[in-house]
Design an enzyme around this catalytic site. Structure first.
Site, PDB file in Angstrom:
ATOM      1  N   ASN A   1     -38.363   7.643   6.479  1.00 56.60           N
ATOM      2  CA  ASN A   1     -37.221   7.337   5.606  1.00 56.60           C
ATOM      3  C   ASN A   1     -36.543   8.656   5.252  1.00 56.60           C
ATOM      4  O   ASN A   1     -37.049   9.722   5.601  1.00 56.60           O
ATOM      5  CB  ASN A   1     -37.680   6.553   4.375  1.00 56.60           C
ATOM      6  CG  ASN A   1     -38.812   7.257   3.644  1.00 56.60           C
ATOM      7  OD1 ASN A   1     -38.686   8.444   3.292  1.00 56.60           O
ATOM      8  ND2 ASN A   1     -39.917   6.570   3.452  1.00 56.60           N
TER       9      ASN A   1
ATOM     10  N   ASP B   1     -51.557   1.622  19.103  1.00 61.54           N
ATOM     11  CA  ASP B   1     -51.342   2.444  17.915  1.00 61.54           C
ATOM     12  C   ASP B   1     -50.777   3.792  18.366  1.00 61.54           C
ATOM     13  O   ASP B   1     -51.444   4.536  19.091  1.00 61.54           O
ATOM     14  CB  ASP B   1     -52.707   2.614  17.226  1.00 61.54           C
ATOM     15  CG  ASP B   1     -52.659   3.522  16.022  1.00 61.54           C
ATOM     16  OD1 ASP B   1     -51.592   4.108  15.721  1.00 61.54           O
ATOM     17  OD2 ASP B   1     -53.715   3.667  15.378  1.00 61.54           O
ATOM     18  N   ILE B   2     -49.581   4.106  17.927  1.00 61.15           N
ATOM     19  CA  ILE B   2     -48.899   5.312  18.400  1.00 61.15           C
ATOM     20  C   ILE B   2     -49.612   6.596  17.964  1.00 61.15           C
ATOM     21  O   ILE B   2     -49.472   7.628  18.624  1.00 61.15           O
ATOM     22  CB  ILE B   2     -47.415   5.308  17.939  1.00 61.15           C
ATOM     23  CG1 ILE B   2     -46.580   6.258  18.801  1.00 61.15           C
ATOM     24  CG2 ILE B   2     -47.291   5.648  16.454  1.00 61.15           C
ATOM     25  CD1 ILE B   2     -45.091   6.108  18.600  1.00 61.15           C
TER      26      ILE B   2
ATOM     27  N   GLY C   1     -39.644  -3.098  11.638  1.00 61.91           N
ATOM     28  CA  GLY C   1     -40.629  -3.556  10.664  1.00 61.91           C
ATOM     29  C   GLY C   1     -39.923  -3.915   9.366  1.00 61.91           C
ATOM     30  O   GLY C   1     -39.080  -4.821   9.324  1.00 61.91           O
ATOM     31  N   VAL C   2     -40.247  -3.163   8.331  1.00 60.35           N
ATOM     32  CA  VAL C   2     -39.681  -3.398   6.999  1.00 60.35           C
ATOM     33  C   VAL C   2     -38.144  -3.330   7.020  1.00 60.35           C
ATOM     34  O   VAL C   2     -37.484  -4.019   6.235  1.00 60.35           O
ATOM     35  CB  VAL C   2     -40.256  -2.363   6.000  1.00 60.35           C
ATOM     36  CG1 VAL C   2     -39.561  -2.424   4.661  1.00 60.35           C
ATOM     37  CG2 VAL C   2     -41.750  -2.596   5.814  1.00 60.35           C
ATOM     38  N   TYR C   3     -37.564  -2.548   7.910  1.00 62.11           N
ATOM     39  CA  TYR C   3     -36.104  -2.398   7.944  1.00 62.11           C
ATOM     40  C   TYR C   3     -35.385  -3.575   8.610  1.00 62.11           C
ATOM     41  O   TYR C   3     -34.160  -3.628   8.635  1.00 62.11           O
ATOM     42  CB  TYR C   3     -35.706  -1.068   8.592  1.00 62.11           C
ATOM     43  CG  TYR C   3     -35.836   0.138   7.665  1.00 62.11           C
ATOM     44  CD1 TYR C   3     -36.438   0.022   6.413  1.00 62.11           C
ATOM     45  CD2 TYR C   3     -35.351   1.390   8.044  1.00 62.11           C
ATOM     46  CE1 TYR C   3     -36.555   1.118   5.562  1.00 62.11           C
ATOM     47  CE2 TYR C   3     -35.463   2.493   7.196  1.00 62.11           C
ATOM     48  CZ  TYR C   3     -36.063   2.358   5.958  1.00 62.11           C
ATOM     49  OH  TYR C   3     -36.165   3.446   5.122  1.00 62.11           O
TER      50      TYR C   3
ATOM     51  N   GLY D   1     -46.177   1.157   6.880  1.00 59.62           N
ATOM     52  CA  GLY D   1     -46.011   0.921   8.315  1.00 59.62           C
ATOM     53  C   GLY D   1     -46.442   2.096   9.163  1.00 59.62           C
ATOM     54  O   GLY D   1     -47.452   2.752   8.894  1.00 59.62           O
ATOM     55  N   VAL D   2     -45.663   2.365  10.186  1.00 63.15           N
ATOM     56  CA  VAL D   2     -46.039   3.400  11.143  1.00 63.15           C
ATOM     57  C   VAL D   2     -46.016   4.790  10.479  1.00 63.15           C
ATOM     58  O   VAL D   2     -46.825   5.663  10.811  1.00 63.15           O
ATOM     59  CB  VAL D   2     -45.139   3.314  12.402  1.00 63.15           C
ATOM     60  CG1 VAL D   2     -43.709   3.757  12.139  1.00 63.15           C
ATOM     61  CG2 VAL D   2     -45.747   4.106  13.544  1.00 63.15           C
ATOM     62  N   ASP D   3     -45.130   4.976   9.525  1.00 58.01           N
ATOM     63  CA  ASP D   3     -45.033   6.242   8.788  1.00 58.01           C
ATOM     64  C   ASP D   3     -46.366   6.544   8.076  1.00 58.01           C
ATOM     65  O   ASP D   3     -46.919   7.644   8.184  1.00 58.01           O
ATOM     66  CB  ASP D   3     -43.888   6.100   7.767  1.00 58.01           C
ATOM     67  CG  ASP D   3     -43.447   7.418   7.151  1.00 58.01           C
ATOM     68  OD1 ASP D   3     -43.976   8.473   7.534  1.00 58.01           O
ATOM     69  OD2 ASP D   3     -42.554   7.381   6.279  1.00 58.01           O
TER      70      ASP D   3
END
Ligand code: ADP
Length: 172
Positions: free
Chosen positions: A23, A9-10, A122-124, A31-33
């Site tokens: 974004n 986990d970053i 991920g989503v992108y 996600g990570v954001d």
């Protein structure tokens, strides 16, 4: 410069800055954001709001912006925006630009260690094996005056793709 590939986990990375796959609006997401905003606390959203908008965007695709890290172990967050893989004609150029802009912003702020997630993977929808080749290109295109660049990968498939793809660059 040491290159490290870690699973995990970053938000827990103890580095000068962690990179957020944000974004263009920079007001949080999934996600990570989402994980970074939750771990940093509400001051991060306020700092993002303060970032000046150009053509309605706080951070255009391929660029990077820096904020403090607030409650994170990392002192700073570098927010960058990778491409949506199927939405642009030149995803590799834009992904390279996101990594390069983040590295350049770290150097410009005298930071020495940086941790990246798998931007756009991920989503992108960026295929991870292609993303790793882009990462390799940016890491080797010049000498980066940093002590450590770390990749902190959250899922096993992404971690293994980065480990394999960057094998010969990974330090002891
Ligand atoms: P994008 O929209 O750029 O694709 P995502 O957040 O959807 O961004 O995914 C980018 C990568 O970040 C994915 O590989 C996802 O598994 C990973 N990820 C999600 N949460 C974390 C986390 N806490 N630490 C590190 N990586 C994460």
């Amino acid at each position: 410069m040491r290159i490290v590939v870690d699973a995990g986990d970053i938000t827990r990375a103890q580095v000068d800055a962690i990179v957020n796959a944000a974004n263009t609006g920079m007001l949080g997401g999934g996600g990570v954001d989402g994980a970074i905003h939750r771990a940093a606390g509400p001051d991060l959203l306020e700092a993002c709001r303060q970032v000046k908008r150009v053509n309605g965007m706080r951070c255009p695709t391929g660029e990077a912006r820096i904020t403090p890290g607030f409650r994170l172990p990392a002192k700073h967050v570098i927010h960058t925006v990778g491409p949506i893989y199927t939405s642009v004609p030149n995803p590799a150029e834009l992904l390279a630009s996101a990594y390069r802009s983040s590295l350049e912003l770290a150097v410009a702020n005298d930071l020495k260690s940086l941790a990246f997630p798998a931007i756009s993977c991920g989503v992108y929808g960026y295929p991870v094996h292609e993303a790793v080749e882009v990462v390799r290109g940016v890491l080797t295109e010049r000498r980066w005056p940093l002590d450590e660049v770390r990749f902190v990968l959250y899922t096993r498939d992404v971690y293994e793709a980065f480990r394999r793809g960057l094998q010969d660059l990974i330090g002891p």
